[in-house]
Design a protein around this motif. Structure first.
Motif, PDB file in Angstrom:
ATOM      1  N   ASP A 251       0.829  -1.155  -0.184  1.00 20.46           N
ATOM      2  CA  ASP A 251      -0.009   0.052  -0.003  1.00 20.46           C
ATOM      3  C   ASP A 251       0.724   1.064   0.035  1.00 20.46           C
ATOM      4  O   ASP A 251       0.516   2.213  -0.500  1.00 20.46           O
ATOM      5  CB  ASP A 251      -0.885   0.109   1.067  1.00 20.46           C
ATOM      6  CG  ASP A 251      -1.950  -1.014   1.306  1.00 20.46           C
ATOM      7  OD1 ASP A 251      -2.648  -1.319   0.262  1.00 20.46           O
ATOM      8  OD2 ASP A 251      -1.992  -2.109   2.152  1.00 20.46           O
ATOM      9  N   HIS A 252       1.960   1.127   0.798  1.00 16.90           N
ATOM     10  CA  HIS A 252       2.743   2.202   0.956  1.00 16.90           C
ATOM     11  C   HIS A 252       4.199   1.894   0.713  1.00 16.90           C
ATOM     12  O   HIS A 252       4.519   1.050   1.220  1.00 16.90           O
ATOM     13  CB  HIS A 252       2.920   3.061   2.254  1.00 16.90           C
ATOM     14  CG  HIS A 252       1.551   3.575   2.604  1.00 16.90           C
ATOM     15  ND1 HIS A 252       1.260   5.090   2.094  1.00 16.90           N
ATOM     16  CD2 HIS A 252       0.462   3.285   3.204  1.00 16.90           C
ATOM     17  CE1 HIS A 252       0.180   5.359   2.409  1.00 16.90           C
ATOM     18  NE2 HIS A 252      -0.583   4.271   3.032  1.00 16.90           N
ATOM     19  N   ALA A 253       5.162   2.615  -0.074  1.00 21.84           N
ATOM     20  CA  ALA A 253       6.455   2.344  -0.086  1.00 21.84           C
ATOM     21  C   ALA A 253       7.201   3.698   0.255  1.00 21.84           C
ATOM     22  O   ALA A 253       6.777   4.990  -0.399  1.00 21.84           O
ATOM     23  CB  ALA A 253       6.902   2.017  -1.605  1.00 21.84           C
ATOM     24  N   PHE A 254       8.419   3.537   0.898  1.00 21.45           N
ATOM     25  CA  PHE A 254       8.935   4.763   1.300  1.00 21.45           C
ATOM     26  C   PHE A 254      10.391   4.677   0.783  1.00 21.45           C
ATOM     27  O   PHE A 254      11.319   3.593   1.141  1.00 21.45           O
ATOM     28  CB  PHE A 254       9.187   4.961   3.006  1.00 21.45           C
ATOM     29  CG  PHE A 254       7.749   5.191   3.318  1.00 21.45           C
ATOM     30  CD1 PHE A 254       7.117   6.426   3.669  1.00 21.45           C
ATOM     31  CD2 PHE A 254       6.666   4.131   3.722  1.00 21.45           C
ATOM     32  CE1 PHE A 254       5.805   6.733   4.216  1.00 21.45           C
ATOM     33  CE2 PHE A 254       5.502   4.246   4.483  1.00 21.45           C
ATOM     34  CZ  PHE A 254       5.045   5.600   4.645  1.00 21.45           C
ATOM     35  N   GLU A 255      10.734   5.660   0.002  1.00 21.49           N
ATOM     36  CA  GLU A 255      12.167   5.591  -0.453  1.00 21.49           C
ATOM     37  C   GLU A 255      13.079   6.440   0.526  1.00 21.49           C
ATOM     38  O   GLU A 255      12.626   7.724   0.710  1.00 21.49           O
ATOM     39  CB  GLU A 255      12.278   6.268  -1.989  1.00 21.49           C
ATOM     40  CG  GLU A 255      13.622   5.972  -2.868  1.00 21.49           C
ATOM     41  CD  GLU A 255      14.553   6.959  -2.342  1.00 21.49           C
ATOM     42  OE1 GLU A 255      15.727   6.912  -2.781  1.00 21.49           O
ATOM     43  OE2 GLU A 255      14.392   8.272  -1.684  1.00 21.49           O
ATOM     44  N   VAL A 256      13.918   5.981   1.030  1.00 24.57           N
ATOM     45  CA  VAL A 256      14.925   6.934   2.102  1.00 24.57           C
ATOM     46  C   VAL A 256      16.347   6.868   1.542  1.00 24.57           C
ATOM     47  O   VAL A 256      17.100   6.747   2.765  1.00 24.57           O
ATOM     48  CB  VAL A 256      14.586   6.244   3.405  1.00 24.57           C
ATOM     49  CG1 VAL A 256      14.679   7.299   4.480  1.00 24.57           C
ATOM     50  CG2 VAL A 256      13.196   5.857   3.499  1.00 24.57           C
ATOM     51  N   VAL A 257      16.774   6.714   0.370  1.00 18.90           N
ATOM     52  CA  VAL A 257      18.106   6.548  -0.035  1.00 18.90           C
ATOM     53  C   VAL A 257      18.447   7.751  -0.785  1.00 18.90           C
ATOM     54  O   VAL A 257      19.800   8.429  -0.731  1.00 18.90           O
ATOM     55  CB  VAL A 257      18.405   5.277  -0.865  1.00 18.90           C
ATOM     56  CG1 VAL A 257      19.882   5.440  -1.404  1.00 18.90           C
ATOM     57  CG2 VAL A 257      17.798   4.219  -0.132  1.00 18.90           C
ATOM     58  N   GLY A 258      17.523   8.200  -1.685  1.00 16.29           N
ATOM     59  CA  GLY A 258      17.986   9.529  -2.366  1.00 16.29           C
ATOM     60  C   GLY A 258      18.505   9.072  -3.736  1.00 16.29           C
ATOM     61  O   GLY A 258      19.655   9.538  -4.281  1.00 16.29           O
ATOM     62  N   SER A 259      17.753   8.117  -4.423  1.00 17.03           N
ATOM     63  CA  SER A 259      18.270   7.542  -5.575  1.00 17.03           C
ATOM     64  C   SER A 259      17.312   7.536  -6.680  1.00 17.03           C
ATOM     65  O   SER A 259      16.098   6.644  -6.302  1.00 17.03           O
ATOM     66  CB  SER A 259      19.128   6.259  -5.288  1.00 17.03           C
ATOM     67  OG  SER A 259      19.412   5.498  -6.433  1.00 17.03           O
ATOM     68  N   ALA A 260      17.469   7.501  -7.857  1.00 20.54           N
ATOM     69  CA  ALA A 260      16.569   7.233  -8.791  1.00 20.54           C
ATOM     70  C   ALA A 260      16.043   6.023  -9.115  1.00 20.54           C
ATOM     71  O   ALA A 260      15.046   5.585  -9.107  1.00 20.54           O
ATOM     72  CB  ALA A 260      16.877   7.847 -10.118  1.00 20.54           C
TER      73      ALA A 260
END
Length: 364
Positions: A251-260
């Motif tokens: 349902d939710h994805a969190f990108e916490v890297v800072g990368s395309a």
């Protein structure tokens, strides 16, 4: 009058800092001097040092700090000498259009201080404060509205992480994505912010709660902080997430890297109609691409998340209550306690993706 302190001074893009004497002026009208207890080493500091984010030199970086007010300038009534505080690196003006819309995290003037010098080296060279705070020093001078009183019951030795990692991670869940109990969530990247986000998603009742990182060594800590599952970031990630979420995706994805590439992985791991929240700070030239058909067909939402969409004055008391109740474990996110001279090694750990939060301890 002035105060001389030790600081980690960065002089050019890509170069490590050196420990030097920094001359701080006495706080002027509306300013306070804070004697630092601790400062977290954040990936945004690395982004400033390597040129991913703009930064004039020389500078004292560090924006995640906590300490005690040592002196106040004329007109300051919000805090008093001796009071424990947390630094706020993006203090809202409360007057611009964004602040008036209830979006203080987007304040037009939040980073005004970062573009002005605030101290000098002993030879008279002006120095800039990284993100307006300059927390990699024994003390700093900031506007009075750039500090938030530390609520009772929070260990001042680890309170610094509230100022960025926890506000950003918890805010991404509670303010930006607004995760509901029973929704599935996947967190990609388990640095300090990712570990905070993981705890916040657990508190929100996310299930399953899937932690993802390139390093298998982070599995034990991820599970201890609430992950129901752990996956190593590789080419099988999308299928693995779908297998844990009824074949749909999270349902939710969190990108916490800072990368395309990681943004794209988060998108692929999300169900139709799901939400991708981009928390990591990426590079200007690191572009993400989507085709027009998938944007229509997948009906997903992609949103940016600045500082957890937070208002520190409002949210830090809420976080303090979660700490007091045992819901948030600040100390568990700190994997390395270091002296000021350990900042270069902490930056190298971030580059290699090792550990959680490194915490500079002053006077330990």
């Amino acid at each position: 009058m002035s105060t001389t302190v030790k600081a980690a001074v960065f002089t050019e893009t890509g170069a490590p800092p050196s420990i030097q004497d920094l001359v701080l002026p006495d706080p002027g009208p509306g300013e306070v001097r804070v004697r630092l207890t601790a400062a977290g080493v954040c990936h945004s500091d690395l982004s400033l040092s390597n040129g991913t984010l703009p930064q004039p030199w020389p500078a004292v970086l560090g924006h995640e700090g906590a300490g005690a007010v040592e002196a106040v300038g004329a007109g300051v009534t919000e805090v008093t000498p001796g009071q424990r505080v947390i630094l706020n690196w993006a203090p809202p003006c409360r007057e611009c259009w964004f602040c008036a819309q209830g979006e203080p995290h987007l304040c037009e003037h939040a980073l005004d201080r970062a573009g002005r010098t605030y101290a000098e080296l002993t030879d008279g060279t002006p120095v800039y404060p990284g993100l307006g705070t300059g927390a990699f020093a024994e003390a700093t001078v900031v506007p009075a509205h750039a500090v938030v009183p530390l609520p009772d019951g929070v260990d001042p030795a680890v309170a610094a992480v509230l100022g960025c990692a926890v506000l950003t991670g918890w805010g991404a869940v509670a303010n930006s994505a607004r995760v509901r109990e029973g929704q599935s969530a996947v967190v990609l990247g388990l640095g300090g912010v990712g570990l905070s986000l993981l705890q916040a998603a657990r508190l929100a009742g996310a299930d399953p709660l899937i932690a993802v990182d390139a390093s298998p060594a982070k599995e034990e800590l991820a599970r201890a902080l609430g992950a129901t599952d752990f996956l190593v970031a590789d080419g099988s990630l999308t299928k693995a997430v779908r297998a844990l979420t009824g074949g749909r995706g999270a349902d939710h994805a969190f990108e916490v890297v800072g990368s395309a590439a990681v943004v794209r992985s988060a998108w692929n791991a999300t169900r139709r109609g799901g939400t991708v929240t981009v928390v990591g700070v990426g590079a200007l030239d690191d572009e993400v691409s989507f085709n027009a058909l998938e944007l229509f067909h997948q009906a997903r939402t992609v949103r940016g998340c600045v500082y957890g969409s937070s208002d520190p004055a409002r949210d830090i008391p809420v976080l303090a209550e979660l700490v007091r109740s045992g819901g948030l474990d600040l100390a568990a996110m700190v994997t390395d306690e270091i002296p000021l001279s350990g900042v270069p090694e902490a930056f190298e750990r971030m580059r290699q993706g090792r550990g959680g939060r490194s915490l500079v301890r002053f006077g330990a």
